[in-house]
Design an enzyme around this catalytic site. Structure first.
Site, short mmCIF file in Angstrom:
data_model
loop_
_atom_site.label_atom_id
_atom_site.label_comp_id
_atom_site.label_asym_id
_atom_site.label_seq_id
_atom_site.Cartn_x
_atom_site.Cartn_y
_atom_site.Cartn_z
CG HIS A 100 -20.39 42.45 101.32
ND1 HIS A 100 -21.55 41.70 101.46
CD2 HIS A 100 -20.26 42.69 99.99
CE1 HIS A 100 -22.08 41.49 100.28
NE2 HIS A 100 -21.33 42.07 99.37
CE LYS B 116 -24.11 45.61 100.15
NZ LYS B 116 -23.48 44.32 100.30
CG ASP C 160 -30.54 63.14 113.66
OD1 ASP C 160 -29.35 63.51 113.50
OD2 ASP C 160 -31.52 63.80 113.26
CG HIS D 260 -27.62 42.09 95.12
ND1 HIS D 260 -27.58 43.08 96.09
CD2 HIS D 260 -26.34 41.67 94.98
CE1 HIS D 260 -26.33 43.26 96.50
NE2 HIS D 260 -25.56 42.42 95.85
CE LYS E 136 -26.56 40.93 99.56
NZ LYS E 136 -26.17 40.34 98.34
CG ASP F 52 -41.71 27.42 110.36
OD1 ASP F 52 -41.84 27.00 109.20
OD2 ASP F 52 -41.17 26.78 111.26
#
Length: 484
Positions: free
Chosen positions: A222, A224, A229, A402, A404, A409
């Site tokens: 899952h 991404k 380089d 979408h 996450k 604080d």
């Protein structure tokens, strides 16, 4: 006189009952002995008792424990978790604040990911700006490109990225691509990886999907991740597809978040990618070959620490959940959460409620337009009890949330691919970045507060005015939430 037809029929019926009930009982025994999460165990037992045929089929494809011994051999497991420990242990972490030391120790013991100072971090709160930046950085590649995405579609965005990869490969840049086959089902042409190989792009498919023969659909890559380089890295929630830039509005406006990292912390991402590549490819890379030599002298004048980390179902510790709980327990003023799904266990729900009842400002933003109605129904089943315990719930009115992200604080934040649901927390290969006192923490906070202006707050009256069949349906679905 014996009617042999009736006798054979009765014997066949008894034999079928023995096999049928034996399969159900043995499956329940296996689930109990598997020593999995008790909530998940009960969910599987319920579905097997009330929907036995459906339960057996679903358990075969989605439920069987993917312990390391069953997924891969011990050598492959060691290869997947192999890290250049000497390089990591050489890091000077003595000046890291004491309150950060415990989390460092956790990461060290589970996936050897250390924090780094002096990294430049850019926050992207829209898919369009992230993908523009990704294309620019890909064009600059001189040595190697590593791409690992859950979704890589054959649409306008996917083809733009593909064309740049083909161009760079033709220039002699080493290009490697990993995509998840389940995430890309019906989104890529047949044997897409083979097509890329024709252009000197090395491509590997995680967990190839073969209908009726695939029994490991639970565990998905899952992540991404894009690395250029070895010193430029992207990570977060934004995949390579048109919907992430709002090219169409199937789910209303698509709200998302990712970050760009430039600096030493990118090596953590490189190790994640190479570990997965070696796992799939049954190979052993020289990790340090992909670590730029000038890292020690090329430091950016930025404050704070960034610590990219990976999460895997192959380790015994639920890293993502542990990191989120750590954030919740550290909070003294506020906890701001963006999540597409809110399907959590009692431990995390209790931690959030205790924080809110202790006077901490806990706010959670979820989608108003869902991508999966049944998952959103379970998400909404948490609203009433959360609001009663002083947790503020908002739905993103323009469409689908979408992102996450956790922000706490003005000091801590986490951004990555880890949803607040059982699949992300326990079953998927995931990654995130822990941010400590970086400017990006305040940028994520600013984005959260700006997002609230587009949200509708859910009140206790909204929950109480829902018709009882809807309430009941949500609660029934919630019984099976560990399986969603």
């Amino acid at each position: 006189m014996i009617d042999w037809n009736i006798l054979v029929s009765q014997i066949a019926t008894v034999a079928f009952d023995i096999v049928y009930f034996g399969a159900i009982i043995s499956t329940i025994v296996v689930i109990i002995l598997d020593n999995r999460n008790p909530v998940k165990t009960m969910a599987w037992i319920l579905i097997l008792l009330f929907l036995p045929i459906v339960g057996l089929v679903f358990y075969f494809f989605f439920g069987r424990s993917q312990r390391r011994e069953r997924i891969i051999g011990q050598k492959s497991y060691d290869r997947l978790l192999k890290k250049p420990m000497a390089e990591y242990m050489a890091q000077d972490c003595s000046d890291v604040p004491e309150e950060y030391a415990r989390l460092i120790q956790l990461f060290q013991h589970t996936n050897q990911a250390f924090p780094f100072e002096g990294n430049r971090i850019a926050v992207y709160t829209e898919g369009y700006t992230k993908l523009q930046s990704l294309l620019r950085e890909l064009q600059k590649a001189k040595q190697h490109i590593h791409i690992e995405y859950y979704i890589f579609e054959d649409d306008a965005i996917g083809r733009l990225v593909r064309d740049v990869l083909i161009e760079k490969a033709s220039q002699g840049v080493e290009v490697r691509v990993i995509y998840d086959d389940v995430g890309c089902v019906m989104k890529l042409p047949y044997k897409y990886g083979k097509q890329l190989e024709k252009y000197n792009i090395k491509c590997r498919v995680f967990n190839p999907f073969v209908p009726l023969f695939t029994n490991r659909l639970n565990n998905r890559d899952h992540r991404k991740i894009a690395i250029i380089d070895g010193y430029v890295g992207f990570m977060g929630g934004i995949n390579l597809a048109d919907e992430y830039i709002n090219a169409y509005e199937k789910y209303g406006h698509w709200k998302d978040a990712s970050i760009l990292i430039k600096g030493e912390a990118v090596f953590n991402l490189t190790v994640m990618f190479l570990s997965m590549w070696d796992f799939i490819n049954n190979s052993e890379d020289d990790y340090l070959k992909y670590k730029p030599e000038n890292f020690t002298s090329e430091r950016y004048l930025t404050n704070g620490y960034v610590q990219p980390f990976d999460d895997s179902p192959l380790v015994n510790e639920p890293i993502g959940e542990t990191v989120y709980l750590n954030l919740i327990n550290k909070a003294k003023k506020y906890i701001y959460i963006n999540t597409p799904y809110l399907i959590i266990d009692n431990e995390m729900a209790t931690a959030l409620k205790i924080a809110a009842k202790s006077g901490i400002d806990v706010r959670i933003v979820t989608p108003h337009i869902p991508d999966k109605w049944f998952v959103h129904a379970v998400t909404r089943s948490y609203y009433h009890s959360f609001i009663k315990d002083n947790i503020k719930i908002y739905e993103y009115s323009p469409g689908f949330m979408h992102s996450k992200t956790f922000v706490v604080d003005d000091e801590y934040a986490v951004i990555g691919s880890i949803n607040l649901d059982f699949r992300s927390l326990y079953l998927h290969f995931e990654c995130g970045a822990w941010l400590y006192k970086t400017d990006s923490v305040l940028k994520l906070k600013e984005d959260f507060l700006n997002t609230l202006d587009l949200c509708q707050q859910i009140n206790i009256s909204d929950c109480e005015n829902i018709k009882w069949p809807v309430k009941f349906g949500r609660l029934v679905l919630r019984l099976f939430s560990p399986l969603l």
